[in-house]
Scaffold this active site. Structure first.
Site, PDB file in Angstrom:
ATOM      1  N   SER A   1      -8.868 -12.953   2.254  1.00  0.00           N
ATOM      2  CA  SER A   1      -9.604 -11.520   1.701  1.00  0.00           C
ATOM      3  C   SER A   1      -8.625 -10.623   1.398  1.00  0.00           C
ATOM      4  CB  SER A   1     -10.635 -11.700   3.158  1.00  0.00           C
ATOM      5  OG  SER A   1     -11.314 -12.250   3.090  1.00  0.00           O
TER       6      SER A   1
ATOM      7  N   LYS B   1     -11.444  -1.452  11.341  1.00  0.00           N
ATOM      8  CA  LYS B   1     -11.941  -1.905  10.199  1.00  0.00           C
ATOM      9  C   LYS B   1     -12.079  -1.147   9.378  1.00  0.00           C
ATOM     10  CE  LYS B   1      -9.510  -6.190  10.631  1.00  0.00           C
ATOM     11  NZ  LYS B   1     -10.217  -8.121  10.028  1.00  0.00           N
TER      12      LYS B   1
ATOM     13  N   ARG C   1      -5.364 -21.852   8.804  1.00  0.00           N
ATOM     14  CA  ARG C   1      -4.010 -22.447   7.403  1.00  0.00           C
ATOM     15  C   ARG C   1      -2.873 -22.525   7.560  1.00  0.00           C
ATOM     16  NH1 ARG C   1      -6.064 -16.691   5.861  1.00  0.00           N
ATOM     17  NH2 ARG C   1      -5.351 -15.993   7.499  1.00  0.00           N
TER      18      ARG C   1
ATOM     19  N   HIS D   1     -13.080 -19.620   3.412  1.00  0.00           N
ATOM     20  CA  HIS D   1     -13.353 -20.064   4.074  1.00  0.00           C
ATOM     21  C   HIS D   1     -15.030 -20.980   3.785  1.00  0.00           C
ATOM     22  CE1 HIS D   1     -12.298 -15.352   4.462  1.00  0.00           C
ATOM     23  NE2 HIS D   1     -12.140 -16.115   5.854  1.00  0.00           N
TER      24      HIS D   1
HETATM   25  O1  PNS Z   1     -11.311 -12.762   9.021  1.00  0.00           O
HETATM   26  P1  PNS Z   1     -11.025 -12.278  10.591  1.00  0.00           P
HETATM   27  O2  PNS Z   1     -11.201 -10.947  10.419  1.00  0.00           O
HETATM   28  O3  PNS Z   1      -9.476 -13.058  10.509  1.00  0.00           O
HETATM   29  O4  PNS Z   1     -12.116 -12.645  12.076  1.00  0.00           O
HETATM   30  C1  PNS Z   1     -11.446 -12.419  13.108  1.00  0.00           C
HETATM   31  C2  PNS Z   1     -12.540 -11.688  14.351  1.00  0.00           C
HETATM   32  C3  PNS Z   1     -13.392 -11.671  12.962  1.00  0.00           C
HETATM   33  C4  PNS Z   1     -12.758 -13.645  14.530  1.00  0.00           C
HETATM   34  C5  PNS Z   1     -12.144 -11.865  15.500  1.00  0.00           C
HETATM   35  O5  PNS Z   1     -11.780 -10.398  15.624  1.00  0.00           O
HETATM   36  C6  PNS Z   1     -13.083 -12.046  16.243  1.00  0.00           C
HETATM   37  O6  PNS Z   1     -13.729 -12.531  17.354  1.00  0.00           O
HETATM   38  N1  PNS Z   1     -13.934 -10.503  16.861  1.00  0.00           N
HETATM   39  C7  PNS Z   1     -14.948 -10.322  17.592  1.00  0.00           C
HETATM   40  C8  PNS Z   1     -14.882  -9.442  18.576  1.00  0.00           C
HETATM   41  C9  PNS Z   1     -13.657 -10.422  19.575  1.00  0.00           C
HETATM   42  O7  PNS Z   1     -14.645 -11.193  19.961  1.00  0.00           O
HETATM   43  N2  PNS Z   1     -12.758  -9.980  20.181  1.00  0.00           N
HETATM   44  C10 PNS Z   1     -11.781 -10.534  20.573  1.00  0.00           C
HETATM   45  C11 PNS Z   1     -11.513 -11.555  20.620  1.00  0.00           C
HETATM   46  S1  PNS Z   1     -10.128 -12.345  21.508  1.00  0.00           S
END
Ligand code: PNS
Length: 158
Positions: free
Chosen positions: A128, A41, A90, A17
């Site tokens: 993570s 989560k 990745r 990150h």
């Molecule tokens: O580190 P992660 O858990 O892979 O990140 C995922 C994240 C937080 C970037 C994604 O779940 C997100 O954007 N969540 C916010 C809610 C949202 O906008 N959801 C719709 C995405 S199309």
């Protein structure tokens, strides 16, 4: 002036990150590193703990702002006037869900583009979740996270 947002769970922040955040911050004038709150989560670290660990990791990078947001990413991007969403890519396995999110986000907010930054290959397999799993079983996570994050993770599993 281009504002970008780099969203994630960051539970916890890894060196992968951090690499993406540093590289993105050298391209965009302001980078918001946004801890997105997902009520479904069960994270290891609270949002406040994650913010603190990230703050400490990026303290020397003046154009990174560390924030948290409970809702949709596009709502936050719109609030701060971001034109770009930054994501680290990745492996090919990331691609499908990242493309889905990028497409849906652009459908909801056409003024925002998702930019993918290929992860440094040293961190291609890092996540993570893997870091937590290794630490939970007593493995060494030193080369995967900043030292203060390592200490915080070890403290959680003590
Ligand atoms: O580190 P992660 O858990 O892979 O990140 C995922 C994240 C937080 C970037 C994604 O779940 C997100 O954007 N969540 C916010 C809610 C949202 O906008 N959801 C719709 C995405 S199309």
């Amino acid at each position: 002036m281009t504002i970008a947002v780099y969203p994630g769970s960051f539970d916890p922040l890894t060196l992968g990150h951090l690499d993406i955040a540093k590289r993105a911050s050298s391209i965009f004038e302001t980078l918001y590193l946004a801890v997105m709150v997902n009520p479904h989560k069960s994270p290891l670290f609270t949002v406040e703990e994650r913010l603190q660990l990230i703050e400490e990791s990026v303290a020397d990078i003046k154009n990174i702002k560390v924030v948290s947001f409970p809702g949709l990413l596009v709502h936050y991007a719109s609030d701060i006037g971001a034109k770009v969403i930054v994501k680290g890519l990745r492996l090919v396995s990331d691609f499908e869900s990242e493309l889905q999110q990028a497409t849906m986000n652009r459908q909801m907010l056409p003024s925002v583009e998702t930019f993918f930054i290929p992860t440094n290959n040293h961190y291609s397999y890092l996540s993570s979740s893997i870091v937590k799993e290794i630490a939970r079983h007593g493995g060494n996570i030193h080369e995967f996270v900043p030292a203060h994050v390592e200490a915080a993770v070890l403290q959680k599993y003590k």
